[in-house]
Write an enzyme that holds these catalytic residues in place. Structure first.
Site, PDB file in Angstrom:
ATOM      1  N   ASN A 670      61.526  83.854 -18.418  1.00  0.00           N
ATOM      2  CA  ASN A 670      61.011  83.454 -17.103  1.00  0.00           C
ATOM      3  C   ASN A 670      59.567  82.993 -17.200  1.00  0.00           C
ATOM      4  O   ASN A 670      59.057  82.722 -18.289  1.00  0.00           O
ATOM      5  CB  ASN A 670      61.124  84.635 -16.133  1.00  0.00           C
ATOM      6  CG  ASN A 670      60.213  85.776 -16.533  1.00  0.00           C
ATOM      7  OD1 ASN A 670      60.139  86.133 -17.701  1.00  0.00           O
ATOM      8  ND2 ASN A 670      59.489  86.345 -15.580  1.00  0.00           N
ATOM      9  N   CYS A 672      56.819  84.631 -16.901  1.00  0.00           N
ATOM     10  CA  CYS A 672      55.881  85.538 -17.579  1.00  0.00           C
ATOM     11  C   CYS A 672      56.486  86.181 -18.815  1.00  0.00           C
ATOM     12  O   CYS A 672      55.950  87.161 -19.332  1.00  0.00           O
ATOM     13  CB  CYS A 672      55.395  86.608 -16.605  1.00  0.00           C
ATOM     14  SG  CYS A 672      54.583  85.924 -15.153  1.00  0.00           S
ATOM     15  N   GLU A 674      58.985  88.141 -19.557  1.00  0.00           N
ATOM     16  CA  GLU A 674      59.528  89.492 -19.684  1.00  0.00           C
ATOM     17  C   GLU A 674      61.003  89.583 -19.305  1.00  0.00           C
ATOM     18  O   GLU A 674      61.664  90.580 -19.614  1.00  0.00           O
ATOM     19  CB  GLU A 674      58.714  90.485 -18.839  1.00  0.00           C
ATOM     20  CG  GLU A 674      59.015  90.496 -17.358  1.00  0.00           C
ATOM     21  CD  GLU A 674      58.260  89.438 -16.575  1.00  0.00           C
ATOM     22  OE1 GLU A 674      58.138  89.559 -15.350  1.00  0.00           O
ATOM     23  OE2 GLU A 674      57.797  88.467 -17.207  1.00  0.00           O
ATOM     24  N   THR A 860      48.415  91.011  -9.927  1.00  0.00           N
ATOM     25  CA  THR A 860      47.937  91.189  -8.555  1.00  0.00           C
ATOM     26  C   THR A 860      48.197  92.584  -8.012  1.00  0.00           C
ATOM     27  O   THR A 860      47.339  93.158  -7.356  1.00  0.00           O
ATOM     28  CB  THR A 860      48.583  90.140  -7.629  1.00  0.00           C
ATOM     29  OG1 THR A 860      49.989  90.089  -7.882  1.00  0.00           O
ATOM     30  CG2 THR A 860      48.005  88.779  -7.881  1.00  0.00           C
TER      31      THR A 860
END
Length: 1047
Positions: A670, A672, A674, A860
């Site tokens: 994906n 990122c 993972e 975030t």
């Protein structure tokens, strides 16, 4: 019916006289206000509903007046009018309240122009309007203190105060008539003392003098005692409110406000310092919002010196949130009730604010309102509140509608919509979220409980070699990104540049132009207006366009063949590394010439690849390119270091260890890196993310296993609920999510947990902690999914999966070892817990979710709850983090705490940290054992980070967003780092960090102490001969500080 207590009440008029309290005056004032606003003539009777409203408000005001007087407070006419004003707003009568305020202002202006108006000269030279009520209030306080009066003030005292006030006012008027209607505050105080002694109240006079010396102020009833001694430096500024009205603010008033914000940290924060800093930025006519900003900025500026100022700044910002959402301040007595009432009203009126309309009908709102713990608002640091305010709180036309606890409850309600006992589970979810034990990913926080509840974080799709499908996937990207999803696209199937297009008999332009279109789509579609859309494009390293793909992020070259905004990642089969070890060649193909190659892995891939190479040798395949594996590897590393891309991800471990090998192929990861799920033309893989906060589960001697078990059980339930509640932008995403029910439970605060345990990241203890914590998370996540399967049933494609075949993640390491051989796999396989109970549960009940664990970057959400990101080591001990909410100074609070205990945290230490770019290694007075515990990311040898990651990977059924760090350019070290990652059994890697885009402000570093000549110094100085040797400047990765999509 007027009770006895009310009859005994007296109030202070504007002339300073005590008079009996009369509720009829309030009723008459309210009636006049209603008639004036609603245009009702005096001779006309009031409508029944209005008369009932007036009576109700009168009753509330009377009740408050009586209570305050019973408590011994002085109540003035002005205070009663404030109460009336407040009750009008509380009862939703804003139009009447507004006209009432205008009426009061007009009357005040009229009084100030009357012949009775006198001016008082303050010590700072400014003048204020004389107010006899303040004399009465001060006298009454003095008498009560002298005679130790409890409860209501006796009649004889009120009579004495009235008599004294008349004498004092008369003498003041007499003196003012001789002094141009002005009198000095010292003269007023002298007159009060003189009159007390003239009538023989010596004890009271003494108490009044002490009262003056203590500079006491009557804060409870909001009356500033004008007779109390003023500070010589007192200044006054006019402040402009949002509604256009103005008021005056003094240094002491601002100090009182900031003192409250600092009250939790009396030993470490200084309200007077913040007041001076903020006040220095004031000007006449300053906006109210600028007053707040000046206070917050003053606190922010001190965070680097004392981390507790982050909570002071947070409290100041909380006040802004409360005023915006609740029309209240943190110090208001009725804040808690207004908070809870607002929550219920907000949910009931949710249709107007994009909330899910089911929320108001399916939950016990009183129970939810009472379950909220408002004290948890104070857990946030400044950056957490600022992020929530800027991007997460629901808002209407710029006005925030949520506070932190209302936000958490809205998220919890959204996640409980499909539960049988919705209220119970909403409260359970809320308690987990609001105590920072677990936090869902950003899309869930954005959209849970909203009308469009797109809660999933990650989408993985594969692009077919067909023009219609290419643009369908690009269109899907736009729809998924619109609702805050992060996207991974597999582009390997697209034929290469120069390949034949049979339909037109033309030649293909390859994959690069389509990736360029994907890039521009990601830029054009931001995520609900809250953050940038983001895509990662994947290409397998045997693709003929791969060398062009490597250069997509370069800042030079033909911009038509560059994609500056999408992320890129290489999908690398094990065979490439074997050729690299053998110093062999590598063949690049066009996918249309090598059918089945992209879908194959392991031994089947090797067989097919070598078969296609033989076809090249025989001339059957004409479009190809042979390169040396070492040359291609060198170019991969060079681009990775120069641009940060493409990231390296590993095809074979991702597929061989996949639980879903019976239903398809993992073709990419994906955004990122993972998530590792199957995707196809008919299925867009979907994953829902959330992270356990390790910090909240640490005891003095290690992990709190019982608490961790409970957290994971509830978290897995929430993640599973997302699948059923979710809004799906595409049909392919919905079908995949319902069929396989993948979730990704991760962790954050790993480095913080090490600090709490006094463990260095660069140690065997850290490796063992990574291993043990991951084993526990794996154990209890699998257990929770089994129990959910017992309650709700298995996922539909469970039959034939590795779970069904009795293979757990720890078991699949052997499958990878069987393919690679022991020399190419260096993974630990030890276990601590007894896994037989889990195996038994799976055999009995199956699994609710096809995949369970993935460690996302948490860029975030970790900021929101104030912990270190994910599994990341500390970047620097003092640095500036930039994101969409601005720039934030991030000090290492654990380090500062240690240095304080050693007595060496001071201005010089802060100066040293700035000078040495947030590193301790060159600061001589820091003990070596502290330096070892507090190594920064660039000071930790990559082997430690990779070994910790390998220990996690043995328990995780998907992947981890693993950043790697390289302080100085070193090609050999870089190569070894990625080869080690492969050999350690990792499935993916993420960013390569080489340097930062933002650094700590150094303008206050003492250049004389450092012995460095600044560039602006023209003449030769004593320091001119100093030679400063610096390391060669490393290329700066054009990277953001963290992933802003997955989490």
């Amino acid at each position: 019916m007027v009770d006895l207590q009310e009859k005994q009440c007296t109030i202070v008029k504007r002339n300073g006289m005590f008079v009996p309290f009369d509720r009829n005056r309030i009723f008459q004032a309210l009636e006049a206000a209603f008639r004036d606003t609603r245009r009702i003539d005096d001779h006309m009777p009031l409508p029944e509903d209005l008369e009932n409203s007036i009576r109700s408000i009168t009753h509330q005001v009377v009740k408050e007046v009586v209570q305050k007087i019973t408590d011994g407070q002085v109540v003035t006419v002005e205070r009663i009018q404030d109460m009336v004003e407040s009750q009008l707003y509380i009862n939703g009568l804003q139009d009447v309240a507004r006209d009432y305020v205008v009426y009061r202002d007009d009357r005040k202006a009229h009084r100030e122009k009357s012949w009775q108006s006198l001016s008082v000269i303050r010590r700072c030279g400014t003048t204020v309007h004389f107010n006899p009520m303040k004399i009465s209030a001060a006298l009454e306080k003095a008498f009560r203190a002298t005679d130790r009066i409890e409860g209501m003030t006796p009649d004889f005292v009120r009579e004495e105060v009235n008599a004294l006030t008349q004498k004092i006012v008369a003498e003041i008027e007499e003196r003012c008539s001789q002094q141009d209607s002005r009198i000095d505050i010292e003269q007023i105080q002298d007159i009060v003392e003189q009159q007390l002694m003239v009538v023989g109240h010596y004890a009271t006079a003494k108490n009044y003098i002490l009262y003056r010396e203590a500079r006491a102020r009557v804060r409870d009833n909001r009356v500033e005692d004008q007779i109390v001694e003023e500070a010589p430096s007192e200044e006054t500024f006019e402040v402009l409110s949002k509604d256009g009205s103005t008021y005056m603010i003094t240094h002491s008033q601002l100090l009182a406000r900031l003192a409250r914000a600092c009250s939790r940290f009396p030993e470490t924060t200084d309200a007077a310092l913040l007041t001076d800093m903020a006040f220095s930025n004031f000007y006449s006519g300053i906006k109210e919002s600028e007053v707040v900003l000046a206070c917050i900025m003053a606190a922010r500026a001190n965070i680097e010196k004392e981390p507790d100022y982050a909570f002071v700044a947070a409290e100041l910002l909380l006040d802004v949130v409360y005023k915006e959402a609740l029309d209240r301040s943190r110090g208001d007595e009725d804040l808690e009730q207004v908070y809870r009432d607002h929550f219920k009203r907000y949910i009931m009126e949710g249709d107007s604010y994009r909330l899910n309309p089911e929320l108001k009908n399916l939950f016990d709102l009183d129970a939810l309102a009472n379950a909220m713990d408002l004290s948890r608002d104070l857990q946030f640091s400044y950056m957490g509140i600022q992020n929530l305010y800027d991007r997460y709180f629901n808002h209407d036309d710029g006005r925030r509608l949520e506070t932190p606890q209302i936000f958490w409850m809205r998220v919890a309600m959204g996640l409980a919509l499909k539960e049988q006992d919705k209220t119970y589970w909403a409260i359970t979810f809320y308690n987990l979220l609001s105590t920072f034990r677990y936090t869902p990913a950003t899309p869930t926080l954005f959209n849970s409980g909203m009308r469009h509840s797109q809660l999933s974080s990650c989408y993985l799709s594969t692009v077919q070699d067909d023009l219609v499908n290419i643009y369908k996937v690009i269109s899907d990207n736009a729809m998924l990104s619109k609702w805050a999803g992060g996207i991974g696209n597999d582009w390997t199937a697209i034929r290469a540049t120069g390949a034949l297009i049979k339909g037109t008999n033309g030649k293909s332009q390859g994959v690069i132009p389509f990736i360029k279109v994907t890039n521009d789509t990601a830029v054009a579609v931001n995520q609900g207006g809250k953050r940038k859309g983001a895509v990662c494009v994947y290409l397998e390293v045997w693709h003929l366009d791969y060398e062009d793909f490597l250069e997509l992020r370069k800042n030079t070259g033909d911009d038509r063949r560059r994609a500056h905004d999408v992320n890129t990642a290489s999908w690398i089969p094990d065979l490439f590394f074997k050729r690299l070890q053998q110093k062999g060649s590598w063949t690049l193909f066009s996918p249309d010439d090598v059918p089945g190659l992209h879908d194959a892995y392991g031994e089947e891939f090797e067989r097919l690849y070598e078969e296609y190479e033989r076809k090249v040798d025989s001339g059957e395949i004409r479009l190809y390119k042979k390169v040396e594996a070492e040359d291609l590897w060198r170019k991969m590393l060079s681009m990775l270091f120069e641009t940060g891309h493409p990231w390296m991800t590993f095809k074979d471990p991702s597929n061989i260890r996949s639980a879903q090998d019976h239903t398809g192929v993992v073709r990419c990861s994906n955004l990122c890196t993972e998530i590792l799920l199957n995707c196809s033309e008919t299925e867009t893989a979907v994953c829902n993310l959330g992270s356990v906060n390790l910090v909240q589960h640490i005891l003095d001697d290690g992990l709190d296993e019982e608490k961790l078990s409970e957290t994971i059980s509830i978290a897995v339930r929430m993640l599973d609920n997302v699948i059923d509640i979710n809004f799906y932008p595409t049909k392919e995403a919905k079908e995949a999510n319902f069929a396989h029910r993948a979730i990704g439970l991760g962790v954050m605060g790993f480095q913080d947990a090490l600090y709490k345990l006094d463990i260095s990241y660069a140690s065997q203890e850290a490796v063992e902690f990574a291993d043990y914590s991951s084993e526990l998370i794996s154990y209890y996540a699998i257990q929770a999914s089994c129990l959910l399967a017992k309650e709700r049933g298995t996922y539909s494609s469970y039959k034939g999966s590795k779970w069904d075949r009795g293979l757990l993640p720890i078991d699949t390491i052997q499958l990878l070892a069987n393919y690679r051989g022991k020399d190419n796999l260096q993974m630990d396989t030890s276990v601590r817990k007894d896994w037989e109970p889990i195996r038994s549960l799976i055999r009995e009940h199956g699994m609710r979710n096809c995949q369970l664990m993935a460690i996302a970057p948490t860029a975030t959400i970790s900021n929101i709850i104030g912990v270190t990101q994910s599994i990341e080591p500390t970047y620097k001990h003092l640095f500036v983090k930039s994101n969409l909410s601005g720039e934030f100074t991030i000090p290492n609070v654990y380090l500062i705490e240690k240095l304080k205990k050693l007595g060496i945290w001071d201005a010089d230490m802060l100066d040293d940290l700035k000078y040495f770019d947030g590193s301790l290694l060159e600061i001589e007075r820091v003990p070596d054992h502290i330096k070892h515990i507090f190594l920064t990311a660039f000071e930790i040898e990559p082997e430690w980070i990779l070994e910790c990651a390998s220990r996690r990977q043995k328990w995780i059924d998907m992947g981890q967003s693993l950043n790697l760090y390289l302080a100085q350019p070193d090609g050999k070290k870089l190569s070894n780092m990625y080869l080690t990652a492969w050999k350690k059994g990792l499935k993916t890697t993420y960013y390569l960090r080489s340097s930062s885009a933002t650094t700590v402000e150094k303008s206050f570093v003492d250049i004389n102490k450092r012995g460095i000549q600044p560039r602006w110094m023209k003449n030769k100085s004593a320091s001119a001969g100093i030679v400063v040797e610096r390391a060669s400047k490393t290329p700066v990765c054009s990277l953001e500080e963290g992933c802003e999509v997955c989490q």
